[in-house]
Write an enzyme that holds these catalytic residues in place. Structure first.
Site, short mmCIF file in Angstrom:
data_model
loop_
_atom_site.label_atom_id
_atom_site.label_comp_id
_atom_site.label_asym_id
_atom_site.label_seq_id
_atom_site.Cartn_x
_atom_site.Cartn_y
_atom_site.Cartn_z
N SER A 24 0.82 -1.20 0.00
CA SER A 24 0.00 0.00 0.00
C SER A 24 0.86 1.26 0.00
O SER A 24 0.60 2.21 -0.74
CB SER A 24 -0.93 -0.02 1.22
OG SER A 24 -1.60 1.21 1.35
N GLY A 29 1.87 5.72 -1.22
CA GLY A 29 2.64 6.58 -0.31
C GLY A 29 2.13 6.44 1.11
O GLY A 29 1.16 5.73 1.37
N GLN A 32 0.14 8.86 7.04
CA GLN A 32 0.44 9.49 8.32
C GLN A 32 1.90 9.24 8.68
O GLN A 32 2.34 8.10 8.73
CB GLN A 32 -0.47 8.92 9.41
CG GLN A 32 -0.23 9.54 10.76
CD GLN A 32 -1.15 8.94 11.83
OE1 GLN A 32 -1.95 8.06 11.56
NE2 GLN A 32 -1.02 9.43 13.03
N GLY A 49 4.03 4.43 15.34
CA GLY A 49 4.10 4.14 13.92
C GLY A 49 5.05 3.00 13.58
O GLY A 49 5.62 2.95 12.50
N GLU A 50 5.21 2.05 14.51
CA GLU A 50 6.17 0.97 14.27
C GLU A 50 5.78 0.10 13.07
O GLU A 50 6.64 -0.35 12.33
CB GLU A 50 6.36 0.10 15.52
CG GLU A 50 7.48 -0.91 15.32
CD GLU A 50 7.98 -1.56 16.60
OE1 GLU A 50 8.60 -2.64 16.49
OE2 GLU A 50 7.75 -1.01 17.70
N ARG A 52 4.24 1.11 10.34
CA ARG A 52 4.64 1.87 9.16
C ARG A 52 6.16 1.84 8.97
O ARG A 52 6.66 1.68 7.88
CB ARG A 52 4.15 3.32 9.27
CG ARG A 52 2.67 3.47 8.97
CD ARG A 52 2.13 4.82 9.38
NE ARG A 52 1.79 4.71 10.81
CZ ARG A 52 1.81 5.70 11.66
NH1 ARG A 52 2.16 6.91 11.27
NH2 ARG A 52 1.50 5.52 12.91
#
Length: 179
Positions: A24, A29, A32, A49-50, A52
């Site tokens: 994704s 892109g 967040q 945000g681990e 991500r």
């Protein structure tokens, strides 16, 4: 330059889900940015945000959009735990562990924690009680082999061996809470 957060309450990162997130991100892109805190001139520590961050590493992308927050150890722990508590995909034991860490590490009462996260004190108390279950039953809750309703019933039994016997019956006979 980003290191993982040792205060990260989430311990299970599904590889298939991470791969889907990586695809994704590659296609659309990142929506967040992650949140980090500066440790020194060249090093940052992840606050949130681990997933991500891990997806970016899978893609071997050298830079990730990030918010830089001023935060000490306690604030970093609090942000990481509260951010995870607000997620929908945590199991009841992960939530209970987060609540316990916030209460113990940040020195909050159940009432204060409830105000911070928008939950009733009784809700906090119910989750914390789940940590009194036998570890095998906690694992069953984490794996969604039984419900929180089942667990609440088992909590009325103080003997762990009896808890386990009844737990095994629930699983083997696929019993409802009422049964």
């Amino acid at each position: 330059k980003i290191i993982l957060n040792p205060f990260q309450p989430r311990s299970d990162f599904d590889d298939t889900s991470l791969q889907e997130l990586a695809i994704s991100i590659k296609e659309l892109g990142i929506i967040q940015p992650v949140t980090v805190r500066k440790l020194d001139k060249v090093k940052f520590q992840l606050i949130s945000g681990e997933r991500r961050f891990r997806a970016f590493k899978k893609l071997r992308i050298g830079k990730i959009p990030a918010y830089i927050r001023d935060a000490n150890d306690q604030e970093s722990l609090e942000m990481a735990l509260i951010e995870n508590i607000q997620r929908d995909d945590l199991d009841s034991i992960e939530i209970a562990i987060c609540y316990k860490r916030l209460i113990e590490d940040i020195n909050l009462t159940q009432e204060e924690l409830g105000k911070k996260i928008g939950k009733k004190r009784s809700t906090i108390s119910h989750y914390l009680r789940l940590l009194n279950l036998h570890p095998i039953i906690q694992a069953g809750l984490r794996d969604f082999m039984l419900t929180v309703g089942h667990a609440k019933c088992l909590l009325s039994i103080t003997n762990h061996n009896t808890q386990l016997d009844i737990y095994n019956k629930i699983i083997s006979k696929n019993l409802s809470v009422r049964e």
